[in-house]
Design an enzyme around this catalytic site. Structure first.
Site, PDB file in Angstrom:
ATOM      1  N   ARG A 185      -7.542 -20.469  -1.815  1.00  0.00           N
ATOM      2  CA  ARG A 185      -6.535 -20.324  -0.749  1.00  0.00           C
ATOM      3  C   ARG A 185      -5.443 -21.390  -0.845  1.00  0.00           C
ATOM      4  O   ARG A 185      -5.709 -22.589  -0.750  1.00  0.00           O
ATOM      5  CB  ARG A 185      -7.206 -20.399   0.627  1.00  0.00           C
ATOM      6  N   LYS A 238       6.516  -1.827   1.887  1.00  0.00           N
ATOM      7  CA  LYS A 238       5.323  -1.244   2.524  1.00  0.00           C
ATOM      8  C   LYS A 238       4.170  -2.239   2.391  1.00  0.00           C
ATOM      9  O   LYS A 238       3.241  -2.070   1.596  1.00  0.00           O
ATOM     10  CB  LYS A 238       4.986   0.122   1.920  1.00  0.00           C
ATOM     11  N   LEU A 259      11.101   1.199   7.140  1.00  0.00           N
ATOM     12  CA  LEU A 259      10.478   1.685   5.907  1.00  0.00           C
ATOM     13  C   LEU A 259      11.159   3.010   5.567  1.00  0.00           C
ATOM     14  O   LEU A 259      11.252   3.895   6.436  1.00  0.00           O
ATOM     15  CB  LEU A 259       8.979   1.909   6.118  1.00  0.00           C
ATOM     16  N   TYR A 291       0.831  -1.198   0.000  1.00  0.00           N
ATOM     17  CA  TYR A 291       0.000   0.000   0.000  1.00  0.00           C
ATOM     18  C   TYR A 291       0.868   1.252   0.000  1.00  0.00           C
ATOM     19  O   TYR A 291       2.083   1.190   0.215  1.00  0.00           O
ATOM     20  CB  TYR A 291      -0.952   0.011   1.204  1.00  0.00           C
ATOM     21  N   ARG A 293       8.400   4.071  -4.553  1.00  0.00           N
ATOM     22  CA  ARG A 293       8.412   3.094  -3.454  1.00  0.00           C
ATOM     23  C   ARG A 293       7.394   1.979  -3.727  1.00  0.00           C
ATOM     24  O   ARG A 293       7.648   0.812  -3.443  1.00  0.00           O
ATOM     25  CB  ARG A 293       8.143   3.780  -2.117  1.00  0.00           C
ATOM     26  N   GLU A 320      12.229   2.337  14.202  1.00  0.00           N
ATOM     27  CA  GLU A 320      11.322   3.407  13.770  1.00  0.00           C
ATOM     28  C   GLU A 320      10.050   3.315  14.593  1.00  0.00           C
ATOM     29  O   GLU A 320       9.940   2.479  15.494  1.00  0.00           O
ATOM     30  CB  GLU A 320      11.013   3.255  12.277  1.00  0.00           C
TER      31      GLU A 320
HETATM   32  N1  PDD Z   1       2.867   5.151   7.589  1.00  0.00           N
HETATM   33  N2  PDD Z   1       7.517   3.752   9.035  1.00  0.00           N
HETATM   34  C1  PDD Z   1       6.365   3.080   9.064  1.00  0.00           C
HETATM   35  C2  PDD Z   1       6.315   1.750   9.732  1.00  0.00           C
HETATM   36  C3  PDD Z   1       5.211   3.625   8.452  1.00  0.00           C
HETATM   37  O1  PDD Z   1       4.061   2.945   8.464  1.00  0.00           O
HETATM   38  C4  PDD Z   1       5.298   4.911   7.844  1.00  0.00           C
HETATM   39  C5  PDD Z   1       4.116   5.550   7.174  1.00  0.00           C
HETATM   40  C6  PDD Z   1       6.537   5.569   7.859  1.00  0.00           C
HETATM   41  C7  PDD Z   1       6.722   6.927   7.212  1.00  0.00           C
HETATM   42  O2  PDD Z   1       6.633   6.840   5.819  1.00  0.00           O
HETATM   43  P1  PDD Z   1       6.129   8.073   4.947  1.00  0.00           P
HETATM   44  O3  PDD Z   1       6.956   9.238   5.339  1.00  0.00           O
HETATM   45  O4  PDD Z   1       6.367   7.644   3.551  1.00  0.00           O
HETATM   46  O5  PDD Z   1       4.670   8.273   5.272  1.00  0.00           O
HETATM   47  C8  PDD Z   1       7.624   4.970   8.444  1.00  0.00           C
HETATM   48  C9  PDD Z   1       1.691   5.544   6.845  1.00  0.00           C
HETATM   49  C10 PDD Z   1       1.446   7.003   6.863  1.00  0.00           C
HETATM   50  C11 PDD Z   1       0.514   4.713   7.294  1.00  0.00           C
HETATM   51  O6  PDD Z   1       0.702   3.503   7.447  1.00  0.00           O
HETATM   52  O7  PDD Z   1      -0.589   5.236   7.473  1.00  0.00           O
END
Ligand code: PDD
Length: 285
Positions: A100, A147, A205, A33, A52, A180
């Site tokens: 499945r 992601k 990420l 996503y 990405r 993170e």
């Molecule tokens: N989350 N690390 C993780 C685990 C994340 O889920 C996200 C973003 C980030 C920051 O990535 P970016 O700057 O590209 O948004 C880092 C999104 C916003 C979400 O899951 O809603």
């Protein structure tokens, strides 16, 4: 006005938007996503998000559900139909519907969903207020650079943060190093004044906001290091903040109930938020 979502070729009322029970995203979290901010009607850092997404799909060998051009048209159409000025676009691509079975299906059948949500317009003062966070053991898989929609460990940690009255949780590995946050990247300004964020690897990420902050920092001659930092270092830091598409740059005031620095919004954090807000403004057409 009712929300409209895009599901596998159709624009449908959000309340009726659904996918098949044997979608592999539903059964195996076999999908990826992106969340992209919309600011005054403009998609922020669209290029970075699409790059990405390309990488996530390639790593999992999931086929594009449509051409990049078609995807761009669909995203803009969802923004238009929902009259989004400020908010987010959510894009999800899964390996699609198949009986499945853990092994990949023989035929590519990627499923594609786009939803949109309104948010209040970005406001410097409310974003610059500061948040408190907790820390929690790192329990996720080893490919956090993808992601993926497999977010159960993130959900458990975020819920833990909510129950502690906090905004975010930072994951700490067995060796004491921070990776993170559950939905954001982590930054500190060390006691010696070094701006630090973890280097991009399989461990985190690689946030698009993180990359944009590094870009604006460079443009403004602010030095930073990409390296792992420990919880101990974070707790004795002068400043800390998080970065993400939906949180922008948000100063951290307390980690595990301990004040960061003087417990106020840090000077450099506020400066980087201001540069990041200019970076968003520059994309308004
Ligand atoms: N989350 N690390 C993780 C685990 C994340 O889920 C996200 C973003 C980030 C920051 O990535 P970016 O700057 O590209 O948004 C880092 C999104 C916003 C979400 O899951 O809603």
């Amino acid at each position: 006005m009712s929300r409209i979502s895009y599901v596998n070729g159709h624009y449908v009322p959000h309340c009726n938007a659904s996918v098949h029970i044997e979608d592999r995203g539903y059964q195996f979290s076999d999908g990826v996503y992106e969340v992209i901010a919309v600011h005054k009607g403009n998609l922020i850092d669209m290029g970075g998000h699409m790059l990405r997404l390309t990488r996530s799909l390639e790593e999992l060998e999931i086929e594009w559900p449509a051409s990049l051009k078609a995807i761009d048209i669909i995203i803009h159409e969802v923004i238009r139909r929902n009259r989004i000025k400020d908010g987010i676009i959510y894009i999800q691509i899964t390996r699609g519907v198949a009986p499945r079975d853990h092994v990949f299906p023989d035929h590519h059948n990627s499923a594609f969903v786009v939803t949109a949500k309104r948010f209040p317009s970005f406001d410097f003062n409310s974003t610059n207020k500061g948040i408190n966070i907790i820390t929690t053991p790192e329990t996720r898989w080893q490919r956090r650079d993808i992601k993926s929609v497999s977010l159960l460990a993130n959900c458990l940690a975020k819920e833990k943060a909510r129950r502690a009255g906090c905004y975010e949780a930072w994951f700490v590995e067995d060796d004491g190093m921070i990776t993170e946050g559950t939905t954001s990247n982590s930054w500190i300004v060390t006691a010696k004044g070094e701006l630090v964020t973890r280097e991009a690897s399989n461990n985190i990420l690689n946030g698009i906001t993180r990359l944009s902050i590094m870009k604006v920092a460079k443009e403004n001659n602010i030095k930073f290091s990409e390296r792992a930092f420990s919880l101990e270092e974070a707790k004795s830091a002068k400043e800390a903040f998080i970065s993400s598409t939906t949180s922008f740059v948000r100063p951290v005031l307390k980690i595990d109930n301990k004040r960061v620095g003087d417990g106020k919004v840090g000077h450099l954090s506020a400066k980087l938020l201001s540069y990041y807000s200019n970076h968003m403004k520059a994309q308004i057409t």
